[in-house]
Design an enzyme around this catalytic site. Structure first.
Site, PDB file in Angstrom:
ATOM      1  N   LYS A 152     -31.851  33.068  32.619  1.00 49.83           N
ATOM      2  CA  LYS A 152     -30.082  33.035  33.347  1.00 49.83           C
ATOM      3  C   LYS A 152     -30.172  34.566  34.395  1.00 49.83           C
ATOM      4  CE  LYS A 152     -26.913  34.228  31.238  1.00 49.83           C
ATOM      5  NZ  LYS A 152     -26.338  35.562  33.313  1.00 49.83           N
ATOM      6  N   GLY A 205     -30.092  44.676  30.080  1.00 52.39           N
ATOM      7  CA  GLY A 205     -28.595  44.180  29.755  1.00 52.39           C
ATOM      8  C   GLY A 205     -27.767  45.985  29.267  1.00 52.39           C
ATOM      9  N   SER A 206     -26.669  45.166  28.830  1.00 55.60           N
ATOM     10  CA  SER A 206     -26.422  46.296  27.550  1.00 55.60           C
ATOM     11  C   SER A 206     -26.511  46.418  26.780  1.00 55.60           C
ATOM     12  CB  SER A 206     -24.253  46.071  27.953  1.00 55.60           C
ATOM     13  OG  SER A 206     -23.940  44.528  27.567  1.00 55.60           O
ATOM     14  N   THR A 207     -26.672  47.999  25.667  1.00 58.27           N
ATOM     15  CA  THR A 207     -26.520  47.892  24.234  1.00 58.27           C
ATOM     16  C   THR A 207     -25.210  46.922  23.735  1.00 58.27           C
ATOM     17  OG1 THR A 207     -27.499  49.744  24.938  1.00 58.27           O
ATOM     18  CG2 THR A 207     -26.894  49.464  22.234  1.00 58.27           C
ATOM     19  N   GLY A 210     -26.870  43.254  23.654  1.00 54.29           N
ATOM     20  CA  GLY A 210     -28.272  43.567  23.273  1.00 54.29           C
ATOM     21  C   GLY A 210     -27.875  43.090  21.716  1.00 54.29           C
ATOM     22  N   GLU A 227     -33.924  45.824  26.566  1.00 49.46           N
ATOM     23  CA  GLU A 227     -34.596  46.893  27.205  1.00 49.46           C
ATOM     24  C   GLU A 227     -32.531  46.978  27.643  1.00 49.46           C
ATOM     25  OE1 GLU A 227     -33.398  48.909  29.924  1.00 49.46           O
ATOM     26  OE2 GLU A 227     -34.607  47.372  31.545  1.00 49.46           O
ATOM     27  N   CYS A 261     -30.792  51.151  34.554  1.00 47.52           N
ATOM     28  CA  CYS A 261     -30.764  51.854  33.548  1.00 47.52           C
ATOM     29  C   CYS A 261     -31.398  53.223  33.303  1.00 47.52           C
ATOM     30  CB  CYS A 261     -31.244  50.838  32.869  1.00 47.52           C
ATOM     31  SG  CYS A 261     -32.608  50.272  33.402  1.00 47.52           S
ATOM     32  N   GLU A 354     -22.869  55.383  29.054  1.00 47.67           N
ATOM     33  CA  GLU A 354     -23.461  54.933  30.647  1.00 47.67           C
ATOM     34  C   GLU A 354     -22.323  54.863  31.537  1.00 47.67           C
ATOM     35  OE1 GLU A 354     -25.492  51.794  30.491  1.00 47.67           O
ATOM     36  OE2 GLU A 354     -27.602  52.756  31.371  1.00 47.67           O
TER      37      GLU A 354
HETATM   38  O1  TXE Z   1     -23.798  43.728  31.086  1.00 46.19           O
HETATM   39  P1  TXE Z   1     -24.017  42.374  29.994  1.00 46.19           P
HETATM   40  P2  TXE Z   1     -22.630  43.298  32.553  1.00 46.19           P
HETATM   41  C1  TXE Z   1     -24.914  48.117  31.338  1.00 46.19           C
HETATM   42  C2  TXE Z   1     -24.151  48.816  32.227  1.00 46.19           C
HETATM   43  C3  TXE Z   1     -22.714  47.871  32.949  1.00 46.19           C
HETATM   44  C4  TXE Z   1     -22.970  47.593  31.467  1.00 46.19           C
HETATM   45  C5  TXE Z   1     -22.067  46.084  31.926  1.00 46.19           C
HETATM   46  O2  TXE Z   1     -23.385  50.589  31.252  1.00 46.19           O
HETATM   47  O3  TXE Z   1     -21.663  49.083  33.151  1.00 46.19           O
HETATM   48  O4  TXE Z   1     -23.666  47.594  31.033  1.00 46.19           O
HETATM   49  O5  TXE Z   1     -22.485  45.133  32.296  1.00 46.19           O
HETATM   50  C6  TXE Z   1     -26.073  37.879  29.692  1.00 46.19           C
HETATM   51  N1  TXE Z   1     -25.426  36.363  25.295  1.00 46.19           N
HETATM   52  N2  TXE Z   1     -26.077  47.391  31.577  1.00 46.19           N
HETATM   53  O6  TXE Z   1     -21.498  43.373  31.488  1.00 46.19           O
HETATM   54  O7  TXE Z   1     -23.296  42.149  30.109  1.00 46.19           O
HETATM   55  C7  TXE Z   1     -24.228  37.952  31.769  1.00 46.19           C
HETATM   56  O8  TXE Z   1     -24.454  36.933  31.694  1.00 46.19           O
HETATM   57  C8  TXE Z   1     -26.189  36.489  25.961  1.00 46.19           C
HETATM   58  C9  TXE Z   1     -26.697  47.979  31.416  1.00 46.19           C
HETATM   59  O9  TXE Z   1     -22.948  42.759  33.435  1.00 46.19           O
HETATM   60  O10 TXE Z   1     -25.163  42.931  29.455  1.00 46.19           O
HETATM   61  C10 TXE Z   1     -25.992  39.063  31.870  1.00 46.19           C
HETATM   62  O11 TXE Z   1     -27.074  38.178  32.514  1.00 46.19           O
HETATM   63  N3  TXE Z   1     -26.362  36.482  27.399  1.00 46.19           N
HETATM   64  C11 TXE Z   1     -28.093  47.184  32.113  1.00 46.19           C
HETATM   65  C12 TXE Z   1     -26.980  39.624  30.996  1.00 46.19           C
HETATM   66  O12 TXE Z   1     -26.666  38.919  29.584  1.00 46.19           O
HETATM   67  C13 TXE Z   1     -25.310  37.345  27.637  1.00 46.19           C
HETATM   68  C14 TXE Z   1     -27.905  46.073  33.118  1.00 46.19           C
HETATM   69  C15 TXE Z   1     -26.716  41.311  30.738  1.00 46.19           C
HETATM   70  O13 TXE Z   1     -24.588  41.415  31.528  1.00 46.19           O
HETATM   71  C16 TXE Z   1     -24.577  37.391  26.694  1.00 46.19           C
HETATM   72  C17 TXE Z   1     -26.693  45.698  32.996  1.00 46.19           C
HETATM   73  C18 TXE Z   1     -24.214  36.791  25.730  1.00 46.19           C
HETATM   74  N4  TXE Z   1     -23.134  36.745  24.710  1.00 46.19           N
HETATM   75  C19 TXE Z   1     -25.545  46.190  32.979  1.00 46.19           C
HETATM   76  N5  TXE Z   1     -23.023  37.977  27.473  1.00 46.19           N
HETATM   77  C20 TXE Z   1     -30.001  47.736  32.213  1.00 46.19           C
HETATM   78  N6  TXE Z   1     -30.222  48.288  31.047  1.00 46.19           N
HETATM   79  O14 TXE Z   1     -30.083  47.876  33.226  1.00 46.19           O
HETATM   80  C21 TXE Z   1     -24.110  38.521  28.691  1.00 46.19           C
HETATM   81  N7  TXE Z   1     -25.158  37.760  28.844  1.00 46.19           N
END
Ligand code: TXE
Length: 467
Positions: A152, A205-207, A210, A227, A261, A354
């Site tokens: 996804k 993705g975001s903490t 996660g 991660e 990240c 972050e």
């Molecule tokens: O990330 P999300 P976002 C951090 C960074 C950024 C913030 C927000 O600080 O400003 O996160 O970014 C999917 N169940 N990072 O909102 O929401 C979503 O569709 C399952 C750090 O874009 O965490 C996407 O595919 N999946 C980071 C993925 O999760 C879900 C990189 C990441 O989105 C979900 C990106 C749920 N409930 C952002 N909700 C890094 N570590 O590199 C969302 N997603």
């Protein structure tokens, strides 16, 4: 339909059909049906198929790079480098099926051996900052280990993942082995995490998300690799090659417009050289070319979205200690200039959260102990750097920093052949390198009795009462 935007122009570059829970379930079902025969493909044939996919990706590097550059707003030169890494990742793991070794263990009464078994269907959820690279880090080892998968991509950047799905079929991967669901995280991502037929979720993705995934995965005891975010420290001692460290430091924050990240967004500089360091940084910041991602001269693109730009802006209020500010284009596009805040205290909001944008915090420190204490005073622990000419100190500090990836006299973090992942709230598990493969397997232990009636298990009184 949902629109996919180009962040440099705010124009629509693609329209995709809406997908939801039903489409996610259908993709899991396709993967489930494909699993027994994919698992049964011989290691040599699986390796050949993955090499074929690597070849197909290599042939399309330029068009994939342009697609990613437009959709994620990243400079075309960077996007090319990323696509090369995608190819390299598939090649590396294409060599893995034949090297997925078990052990033999000396035991009484027989032979004990272990096997690395695939998990089944795995769900891979990736973000928008390095869309295809991060997908490849998960897809390649998952397939090499014999799993089928549902990938996804992020809502904002689904296009390269859809291309990967197409190229995989073209390269001869059986239908149902690699499925892409280009839907929302809240619906499709959440469904993958809760789905009873998904054995593992690997997420970047975001903490905050996660944390929710770890909690939701508990319902079905899913394996998870996470991660997550970072707030990494770049520690510069007075005896370092200051010019080199100062030339590299801005790139380590402003690369990918700070949406990384691994961004070393806290630059810790020994107080005695603080002003000199800032002076040297200035030149690199002003040399950044912020603009059209498809222009070969561009070194920094726009932010991914209007919402991201608003979030980043909140870290640079009117009274922020702006020491250096670069320039950015006007007009359409989610532009934000590179900004260096100095001096910053490690307790300030900009140093704790972050930002995920081109905002660097420069923080003075007094001595080695202070540098380590400040570097570790964060909930994150993804990466970091140490700059010094004192080799023993370099290693001492690298060992003392609580982070998964630390570089000495360098700001690099990621290599296909070495482990990558976080300490503390930056995540769980490791990607890349040989061990990432194990994260897509279960270890099975098989005991073969060669002397019937003997062996340790037969003698255990508790065996019949065991659960
Ligand atoms: O990330 P999300 P976002 C951090 C960074 C950024 C913030 C927000 O600080 O400003 O996160 O970014 C999917 N169940 N990072 O909102 O929401 C979503 O569709 C399952 C750090 O874009 O965490 C996407 O595919 N999946 C980071 C993925 O999760 C879900 C990189 C990441 O989105 C979900 C990106 C749920 N409930 C952002 N909700 C890094 N570590 O590199 C969302 N997603």
């Amino acid at each position: 339909m949902t629109s996919v935007l180009e962040p440099a122009t705010e124009e629509v570059m693609a329209e995709l059909p809406e997908v939801g829970e039903a489409e996610t379930d259908a993709a899991v079902e396709r993967a489930r049906r494909a699993f027994p025969s994919w698992r049964a493909v011989s290691p040599g044939d699986r390796s050949t198929l993955l090499h074929g996919l690597a070849d197909a990706l290599a042939e399309h590097v330029e068009e994939l790079a342009r697609l990613e550059a437009r959709n994620a707003g990243k400079p075309i030169g960077d996007a090319r480098g990323e696509m090369q890494m995608v190819v390299e990742t598939f090649r590396y793991y294409a060599g893995a099926p034949e090297r997925l070794l078990g052990k033999t263990i000396p035991v009484e009464g027989g032979v004990d051996m272990t096997f690395r078994e695939p998990l089944g269907v795995v769900g891979l959820i990736v973000p928008w900052n390095f869309p295809l690279v991060i997908a490849a880090w998960k897809v390649a080892p998952a397939l090499a280990a014999g799993n089928t998968l549902v990938l996804k991509p992020a809502e904002l950047t689904p296009l390269s993942a859809l291309e990967l799905e197409r190229l995989a079929l073209e390269a001869g991967l059986p239908k149902g082995v690699l499925n892409v669901v280009a839907g929302s995280g809240r619906v499709c991502g959440q469904r993958l995490v809760e789905h009873p037929h998904v054995a593992k979720v690997a997420f970047t993705g975001s903490t905050a998300v996660g944390r929710g995934i770890a909690a939701a995965a508990a319902g079905t005891i899913k394996r998870v690799t996470l991660e997550l975010g970072g707030k990494s420290a770049n520690v510069v001692f007075a005896d370092a090659d200051l010019e080199q460290a100062a030339a590299s430091a801005p790139i380590a924050v402003f690369g990918n417009a700070g949406q990384d990240c691994c961004a070393r967004s806290r630059i810790l500089v020994e107080r005695s050289v603080f002003d000199r360091f800032l002076f040297h940084m200035e030149e690199t910041v002003h040399a950044l070319r912020v603009g059209d991602p498809l222009d070969e001269e561009t070194t920094m693109g726009p932010l991914i979205s209007a919402a991201q730009r608003e979030a980043v802006r909140s870290y640079v209020p009117e009274d922020a200690p702006v020491a250096i500010r670069g320039s950015a284009p006007e007009g359409p596009g989610f532009w934000f200039p590179p900004v260096v805040l100095a001096p910053v205290a490690n307790g300030d909001r900009a140093a704790r959260e972050e930002i995920f944008g081109p905002v660097a915090c420069v923080i003075p420190f007094e001595d080695e102990a202070d540098a380590v204490a400040v570097a570790n005073d964060t909930v994150y622990g993804l990466s970091g750097s140490v700059w010094t000419r004192d080799g023993a100190r370099a290693l001492r500090v690298a060992r003392a920093i609580d982070a998964g990836v630390v570089s000495i006299n360098s700001n690099t973090s990621v290599r296909v052949t070495t482990p990558f992942g976080g300490f503390k709230q930056s995540g769980v598990g490791r990607e890349l390198g040989p061990d990432a493969l194990h994260a897509y397997t279960e270890e099975k232990n098989v005991y073969y009795a060669t002397e019937p009636g003997s062996g340790p298990a037969a003698a255990l009184p508790s065996e019949s009462a065991a659960p």
